[in-house]
Design an enzyme around this catalytic site. Structure first.
Site, mmCIF file in Angstrom:
data_model
loop_
_atom_site.group_PDB
_atom_site.id
_atom_site.type_symbol
_atom_site.label_atom_id
_atom_site.label_comp_id
_atom_site.label_asym_id
_atom_site.label_seq_id
_atom_site.Cartn_x
_atom_site.Cartn_y
_atom_site.Cartn_z
ATOM 1 N N THR A 65 111.895 85.902 -23.507
ATOM 2 C CA THR A 65 110.982 85.930 -22.376
ATOM 3 C C THR A 65 110.076 87.135 -22.487
ATOM 4 O O THR A 65 110.096 87.889 -23.466
ATOM 5 C CB THR A 65 111.781 85.840 -21.046
ATOM 6 N N LYS A 69 107.558 87.006 -26.600
ATOM 7 C CA LYS A 69 107.448 85.663 -27.196
ATOM 8 C C LYS A 69 106.566 85.631 -28.441
ATOM 9 O O LYS A 69 106.855 84.897 -29.387
ATOM 10 C CB LYS A 69 106.886 84.676 -26.169
ATOM 11 N N ASP A 105 108.560 75.688 -23.507
ATOM 12 C CA ASP A 105 107.910 75.888 -22.198
ATOM 13 C C ASP A 105 107.050 74.688 -21.788
ATOM 14 O O ASP A 105 107.096 74.227 -20.641
ATOM 15 C CB ASP A 105 107.017 77.143 -22.224
ATOM 16 N N GLY A 132 98.298 84.205 -22.049
ATOM 17 C CA GLY A 132 99.435 84.896 -22.649
ATOM 18 C C GLY A 132 100.419 83.896 -23.244
ATOM 19 O O GLY A 132 100.077 82.733 -23.489
ATOM 20 N N ALA A 134 103.001 82.256 -22.078
ATOM 21 C CA ALA A 134 103.307 81.031 -21.329
ATOM 22 C C ALA A 134 102.140 80.058 -21.384
ATOM 23 O O ALA A 134 102.326 78.852 -21.585
ATOM 24 C CB ALA A 134 103.653 81.377 -19.881
ATOM 25 N N GLY A 243 107.326 77.414 -10.493
ATOM 26 C CA GLY A 243 107.836 77.213 -11.846
ATOM 27 C C GLY A 243 109.346 77.105 -11.956
ATOM 28 O O GLY A 243 109.868 77.144 -13.070
HETATM 29 P P1 NDP Z 1 102.220 87.480 -20.863
HETATM 30 O O1 NDP Z 1 102.475 88.918 -20.620
HETATM 31 O O2 NDP Z 1 102.289 86.949 -22.253
HETATM 32 O O3 NDP Z 1 100.753 87.100 -20.308
HETATM 33 C C1 NDP Z 1 100.366 87.527 -19.023
HETATM 34 C C2 NDP Z 1 99.093 86.808 -18.625
HETATM 35 O O4 NDP Z 1 98.779 87.162 -17.274
HETATM 36 C C3 NDP Z 1 97.874 87.203 -19.458
HETATM 37 O O5 NDP Z 1 97.004 86.098 -19.543
HETATM 38 C C4 NDP Z 1 97.253 88.319 -18.603
HETATM 39 O O6 NDP Z 1 95.871 88.504 -18.816
HETATM 40 C C5 NDP Z 1 97.476 87.750 -17.226
HETATM 41 N N1 NDP Z 1 97.464 88.755 -16.155
HETATM 42 C C6 NDP Z 1 98.409 89.688 -15.914
HETATM 43 N N2 NDP Z 1 98.065 90.409 -14.795
HETATM 44 C C7 NDP Z 1 96.903 89.879 -14.345
HETATM 45 C C8 NDP Z 1 96.049 90.176 -13.248
HETATM 46 N N3 NDP Z 1 96.346 91.156 -12.402
HETATM 47 N N4 NDP Z 1 94.943 89.430 -13.078
HETATM 48 C C9 NDP Z 1 94.634 88.425 -13.944
HETATM 49 N N5 NDP Z 1 95.412 88.096 -15.018
HETATM 50 C C10 NDP Z 1 96.526 88.824 -15.218
HETATM 51 O O7 NDP Z 1 103.226 86.694 -19.891
HETATM 52 P P2 NDP Z 1 103.727 85.186 -20.033
HETATM 53 O O8 NDP Z 1 102.564 84.380 -20.442
HETATM 54 O O9 NDP Z 1 104.950 85.127 -20.830
HETATM 55 O O10 NDP Z 1 104.159 84.834 -18.512
HETATM 56 C C11 NDP Z 1 103.193 84.556 -17.526
HETATM 57 C C12 NDP Z 1 103.918 84.095 -16.250
HETATM 58 O O11 NDP Z 1 104.546 82.826 -16.464
HETATM 59 C C13 NDP Z 1 105.001 85.060 -15.795
HETATM 60 O O12 NDP Z 1 104.925 85.234 -14.404
HETATM 61 C C14 NDP Z 1 106.279 84.344 -16.153
HETATM 62 O O13 NDP Z 1 107.348 84.638 -15.277
HETATM 63 C C15 NDP Z 1 105.893 82.876 -16.013
HETATM 64 N N6 NDP Z 1 106.699 82.012 -16.857
HETATM 65 C C16 NDP Z 1 107.493 81.038 -16.279
HETATM 66 C C17 NDP Z 1 108.257 80.213 -17.038
HETATM 67 C C18 NDP Z 1 109.097 79.178 -16.394
HETATM 68 O O14 NDP Z 1 109.964 78.604 -17.071
HETATM 69 N N7 NDP Z 1 108.891 78.878 -15.132
HETATM 70 C C19 NDP Z 1 108.284 80.305 -18.511
HETATM 71 C C20 NDP Z 1 107.389 81.318 -19.017
HETATM 72 C C21 NDP Z 1 106.665 82.145 -18.218
HETATM 73 P P3 NDP Z 1 95.348 89.506 -19.976
HETATM 74 O O15 NDP Z 1 95.566 88.782 -21.272
HETATM 75 O O16 NDP Z 1 93.918 89.663 -19.644
HETATM 76 O O17 NDP Z 1 96.152 90.765 -19.866
#
Ligand code: NDP
Length: 283
Positions: A65, A69, A105, A132, A134, A243
């Site tokens: 997680t 990833k 996912d 990101g 996910a 989610g």
């Molecule tokens: P990552 O750290 O890989 O990516 C985070 C993403 O969120 C990036 O696109 C980032 O943008 C964006 N972001 C973060 N803060 C902000 C903000 N303040 N405003 C706008 N964009 C923002 O995380 P993951 O992709 O792994 O996870 C994302 C979410 O999905 C998490 O909350 C996680 O808990 C959830 N999730 C749920 C799952 C489930 O099974 N239900 C499985 C996987 C994830 P930037 O690139 O510009 O920094």
């Protein structure tokens, strides 16, 4: 002599909040699988070493997680198609020599939406917020599920561009600027794959991008999902779904990969949902 059960774990940072140990323990009880499953908190710089130590001490499978990833995908000797396109792995299997990566996912999200929530994704003009790990996992699965065009916006636009390039469907998949969101018409489906809700970040979302038939989905669950789901309800979306169901379904998909048996997810989902009654889906 009693055999030591095979070891499984979820790696993250932080990871204490993870529901994966209790979900996998429930699946193992249901299907009579002997195994242990723990949560391992490791900082990014120590992740590769920790994975090696885990394999050497009997680790057979790992869920990955946030924030590991993408690093996990790079550490694998082989990647399944879903992880390769995503450039991110959430399920690793140790083959005795190397780690093999997959990404469950997207399958978890689509199964939750189409089977548990009985929604039809086909033909939906879809907006994906975030690029990101996910987002990279769910985008190919949404396309395979038959959505119409996919628009990706991300705070750092280079990551949105990279995801769109990796998806390789010009004409159907587009990268857009967050500031211009209001100028692309109505979306039938909006998926929040950002972690903004976990870090008190606010998403600037115009109300006019959704309508009374729009499905809104937050990949987050618990408190982190509240701001986006509140926005979706306020904007008049038909459904606002968190989610939690995806979490259970992606875990079931990992479990099936490791143990060759697919658990029935309904009891585990109902139990987790009952523990968090304030997070019921809208409508
Ligand atoms: P990552 O750290 O890989 O990516 C985070 C993403 O969120 C990036 O696109 C980032 O943008 C964006 N972001 C973060 N803060 C902000 C903000 N303040 N405003 C706008 N964009 C923002 O995380 P993951 O992709 O792994 O996870 C994302 C979410 O999905 C998490 O909350 C996680 O808990 C959830 N999730 C749920 C799952 C489930 O099974 N239900 C499985 C996987 C994830 P930037 O690139 O510009 O920094």
């Amino acid at each position: 002599m009693t055999a030591v059960p095979a070891r499984y774990a979820v790696f993250g940072h932080p990871v204490a909040h993870s529901l994966s140990p209790s979900i996998h323990a429930a699946f193992a009880r249901q299907l009579g699988v002997a195994m242990s499953y723990e949560a391992i908190d490791v900082a990014p710089e120590a992740f590769a070493n920790a994975l090696g130590v885990f394999a050497a001490s009997g680790g057979r499978g790992a869920n990955i997680t946030l924030p590991h990833k993408e690093a996990a995908a790079e550490l694998c000797a082989r990647l399944g198609e879903r992880a390769r396109i995503a450039g991110a792995a959430n399920t690793l299997t140790f083959d005795g020599t190397d780690w093999v990566g997959d990404n469950t996912d997207g399958a978890g999200l689509v199964r939750d939406l189409t089977e548990r929530q009985a929604l039809d994704l086909r033909g939906r003009r879809t907006l994906l917020l975030g690029a990101g790990g996910a987002a990279r996992g769910v985008a190919p699965a949404l396309l395979d599920a038959g959505i119409d065009e996919l628009y990706v916006v991300n705070r750092h636009t280079d990551r949105a561009d990279a995801l769109v390039d990796a998806l390789g469907q010009p004409g159907r998949v587009h990268s857009r600027y967050w500031d211009d969101l209001g100028s692309h018409g109505l979306f039938d489906c909006v998926v929040n794959a950002t972690s903004a809700g976990r870090n008190d970040g606010e998403l600037a979302l115009p109300m006019g991008i959704v309508g009374p038939r729009t499905l809104a989905v937050d990949l987050s669950y618990g408190d982190a999902a509240i701001p986006f789901l509140a926005w979706a309800r306020g904007a008049g979306c038909a459904q606002a779904i968190d989610g939690l169901g995806m979490l259970v379904e992606q875990a079931a998909e990992s479990f099936a990969l490791w143990h060759g048996k697919r658990p029935d997810t309904s009891a585990v989902y109902a139990e987790l949902r009952a523990r968090a009654p304030s997070l019921t889906t809208a409508d």
